[in-house]
Design an enzyme around this catalytic site. Structure first.
Site, PDB file in Angstrom:
ATOM      1  N   GLN A 192      -6.977  -7.721  38.239  1.00 59.58           N
ATOM      2  CA  GLN A 192      -6.953  -7.593  36.585  1.00 59.58           C
ATOM      3  C   GLN A 192      -5.693  -8.222  36.385  1.00 59.58           C
ATOM      4  OE1 GLN A 192      -7.303  -4.384  37.858  1.00 59.58           O
ATOM      5  NE2 GLN A 192      -6.504  -3.215  36.155  1.00 59.58           N
ATOM      6  N   ASN A 229      -0.218  -3.817  45.729  1.00 56.71           N
ATOM      7  CA  ASN A 229      -1.891  -2.880  46.581  1.00 56.71           C
ATOM      8  C   ASN A 229      -2.352  -4.030  47.455  1.00 56.71           C
ATOM      9  OD1 ASN A 229      -3.122  -3.151  45.578  1.00 56.71           O
ATOM     10  ND2 ASN A 229      -2.835  -0.652  44.330  1.00 56.71           N
ATOM     11  N   THR A 286       4.326  -1.890  52.054  1.00 49.19           N
ATOM     12  CA  THR A 286       6.180  -2.118  52.546  1.00 49.19           C
ATOM     13  C   THR A 286       5.946  -2.182  53.782  1.00 49.19           C
ATOM     14  OG1 THR A 286       8.517  -1.824  52.211  1.00 49.19           O
ATOM     15  CG2 THR A 286       7.081   0.463  52.360  1.00 49.19           C
ATOM     16  N   GLN A 290      11.825   4.113  54.363  1.00 46.48           N
ATOM     17  CA  GLN A 290      10.945   2.815  53.584  1.00 46.48           C
ATOM     18  C   GLN A 290       9.482   3.559  53.178  1.00 46.48           C
ATOM     19  OE1 GLN A 290      10.862  -0.877  52.380  1.00 46.48           O
ATOM     20  NE2 GLN A 290      13.181   0.686  52.411  1.00 46.48           N
ATOM     21  N   HIS A 321       8.514   5.067  50.040  1.00 44.30           N
ATOM     22  CA  HIS A 321       7.616   3.481  48.751  1.00 44.30           C
ATOM     23  C   HIS A 321       5.619   4.392  48.919  1.00 44.30           C
ATOM     24  CE1 HIS A 321      10.299   0.455  48.290  1.00 44.30           C
ATOM     25  NE2 HIS A 321      10.755   0.013  48.768  1.00 44.30           N
ATOM     26  N   GLU A 325       7.914  -6.931  57.755  1.00 44.15           N
ATOM     27  CA  GLU A 325       8.252  -7.567  56.335  1.00 44.15           C
ATOM     28  C   GLU A 325       9.669  -7.537  56.501  1.00 44.15           C
ATOM     29  OE1 GLU A 325       8.094  -5.999  51.913  1.00 44.15           O
ATOM     30  OE2 GLU A 325       7.443  -4.458  53.440  1.00 44.15           O
ATOM     31  N   HIS A 326      10.697  -6.123  56.778  1.00 44.69           N
ATOM     32  CA  HIS A 326      11.768  -5.965  57.041  1.00 44.69           C
ATOM     33  C   HIS A 326      11.833  -5.555  58.422  1.00 44.69           C
ATOM     34  CE1 HIS A 326      10.768  -4.274  52.902  1.00 44.69           C
ATOM     35  NE2 HIS A 326      12.086  -5.033  52.657  1.00 44.69           N
ATOM     36  N   ASP A 364      17.133  -4.604  49.651  1.00 43.85           N
ATOM     37  CA  ASP A 364      16.500  -3.805  48.380  1.00 43.85           C
ATOM     38  C   ASP A 364      16.568  -4.208  46.397  1.00 43.85           C
ATOM     39  OD1 ASP A 364      13.985  -3.415  49.526  1.00 43.85           O
ATOM     40  OD2 ASP A 364      14.339  -1.315  49.527  1.00 43.85           O
ATOM     41  N   GLU A 383      -8.819 -49.127  60.034  1.00 47.16           N
ATOM     42  CA  GLU A 383      -9.489 -47.818  59.852  1.00 47.16           C
ATOM     43  C   GLU A 383     -10.662 -48.195  59.055  1.00 47.16           C
ATOM     44  OE1 GLU A 383      -6.973 -45.312  58.074  1.00 47.16           O
ATOM     45  OE2 GLU A 383      -6.205 -44.872  58.920  1.00 47.16           O
ATOM     46  N   HIS A 442      -8.100 -51.162  51.778  1.00 49.05           N
ATOM     47  CA  HIS A 442      -7.122 -50.949  51.313  1.00 49.05           C
ATOM     48  C   HIS A 442      -6.204 -52.568  51.578  1.00 49.05           C
ATOM     49  CE1 HIS A 442      -8.607 -46.873  51.318  1.00 49.05           C
ATOM     50  NE2 HIS A 442      -6.954 -46.949  51.735  1.00 49.05           N
TER      51      HIS A 442
END
Length: 457
Positions: free
Chosen positions: A210, A239, A262, A284, A287, A353-354, A387, A441, A446
């Site tokens: 939202q 998430n 993560t 990690q 998390h 990611e890491h 981080d 073309e 043009h």
């Protein structure tokens, strides 16, 4: 190998089944490597899509009323308007623990220096007398930044979102973070304090998909309500529902990347220290129970020693239950490879990611990696550094998307605008080529648009 651990916080006992994937002696294609590496079997974006579409539709059609219903359903909070009062921001900063404030200020300072250094230069290219083409970098007008809630508090994510936007020169910045029942329906006070420290006064207590919908489409005000103006770019981790929402609004607005739960991968050889490897995998895993922790190594002895270290360290970490769940999940495990060369190939297939490199000549190995959100080199560059205080940005692509997208940076908030400035003589020099290509073309108009400029000349 099954490892027993005890959660010292709640005295619950868990076993950790850090699974093993053996790729030694196998010559695998990229597609086969991608299929072999650990991946989550939990809810996918396809599973979340209909729920997120329903949320987006509700927010677009019913605005603040829908936000109030969603805050009650998801956060247990009764809400009339999600805007955080200025007084709440000021109070949060005033009451911030001095040690936390000092940490945030150091993090801001380092992130700001790195962000300022990322700003690309404008370019002017003279292609002939009177023929100049330029590329100018222009900030977007307004951005919406998302800071997740959930199992932890992320003032560091406020910094990671806000600092590059400020460095880019964005004039209008709004920030959203989930409402917290225990804090009177406002985001966590440390989140508010970090926003105030950075001078951000437009903050909303909105969570999940939202929040993304509110920023992407805006919400008109009614009966003296303040509206939420739509933004040009939405950034921030979250998430599966946040990541899905960002994918669904991409095209309406720009996004940084689909940064979901993560993950860490560690490429290590026999020279690595098992205790360090285990500690970083745990860092990690704490998390989220769905976080991914992956060890890639050519040393079976190291793998065994890391598992023994996990047995010791998981048992004494604060969030042992959460860590044990993450380490036991299908998204985590050890991948055994023939050598570092195959390990590099696995890293590129996984696109972490890491990614930590704990090998002999770690810098040289790191230079060979093509796919990663951020690469941490050697024993003294743990993901925890990134981080908080490395100066780098921790909002990074997950779930393999680092193969084609980048982490949050200054250019996320900039647009490259091309400027073409030709004189009459410069246009005339290429006019025949333009007409020939236009005719080829079958777009004679043009060519006519050029020829008309030289009639009677």
């Amino acid at each position: 190998m099954t490892i027993s651990s005890e959660n010292t916080t709640n005295a619950a006992s868990r076993s950790v089944d850090f699974r093993r994937i053996d790729l030694r002696g196998r010559s695998l294609t990229l597609a086969e490597l991608r299929a072999a590496v650990p991946r989550a079997k939990h809810q996918t974006m396809a599973d979340a899509e209909q729920k997120v579409l329903d949320i987006i539709s509700a927010v677009r059609s019913r605005g603040f009323a829908a936000l109030g219903e969603l805050a009650l359903a998801f956060d247990g909070v009764e809400q009339s308007h999600p805007r955080v009062p200025a007084a709440a921001l000021a109070d949060a900063l005033e009451n911030l623990d001095p040690a936390v404030r000092a940490g945030l200020e150091e993090s801001i300072s380092r992130a700001r220096r790195f962000a300022e250094g990322q700003k690309p230069a404008n370019v002017d290219v003279q292609l002939g007398d009177g023929a100049v083409v330029s590329q100018n970098w222009v900030p977007v007008g307004r951005v919406g930044l998302y800071v997740p809630g959930g199992l932890a508090v992320y003032p560091s994510s406020v910094i990671m979102n806000v600092v590059p936007a400020l460095a880019a020169g964005v004039a209008s910045i709004a920030l959203a973070s989930p409402p917290q029942k225990e804090f009177g329906g406002l985001p966590h006070p440390t989140i508010l304090a970090a926003a105030a420290l950075l001078g951000i006064d437009e903050v909303y207590a909105i969570g999940g998909a939202q929040a993304i919908a509110s920023f992407a489409y805006g919400i008109p005000g009614a009966d003296h309500e303040l509206p939420i103006e739509p933004v040009d770019v939405v950034t921030g981790p979250g998430n599966i529902f946040v990541a899905t929402a960002k994918r669904l609004v991409k095209g309406v607005v720009g996004i940084d990347s689909e940064a979901g739960t993560t993950e860490i991968a560690i490429l290590a050889d026999a020279s690595a220290h098992p205790a360090l490897v285990a500690a970083d995998l745990i860092s990690q895993a704490e998390h989220d129970p769905k976080a991914a922790s992956v060890l890639i190594t050519d040393s079976e002895e190291l793998a065994a020693n890391v598992q023994r270290e996990l047995a010791d360290q998981v048992g004494i970490t604060k969030h042992a239950e959460r860590v044990a769940t993450a380490l036991s999940g299908p998204q985590s495990g050890v991948v055994l490879v023939d050598d570092v060369d195959q390990g590099v190939a696995v890293c590129d297939a996984y696109a972490a990611e890491h990614l930590e490199i704990m090998t002999a000549d770690a810098a040289a190995v790191a230079a060979r990696i093509r796919n990663a959100g951020a690469i941490f080199v050697g024993n003294y560059s743990p993901v925890s550094l990134g981080d908080y205080c490395a100066g780098s940005n921790h909002v990074l692509p997950t779930s393999g998307t680092a193969a084609f997208s980048s982490g949050l940076n200054v250019t996320t908030f900039l647009r490259a605008v091309q400027v073409i400035n030709y004189s009459k003589d410069a246009l005339e020099e290429v006019s025949k080529h333009i007409v020939s290509l236009a005719d080829a073309e079958d777009l004679p108009g043009h060519g006519d648009a050029v020829k008309i400029r030289f009639r009677g000349a």
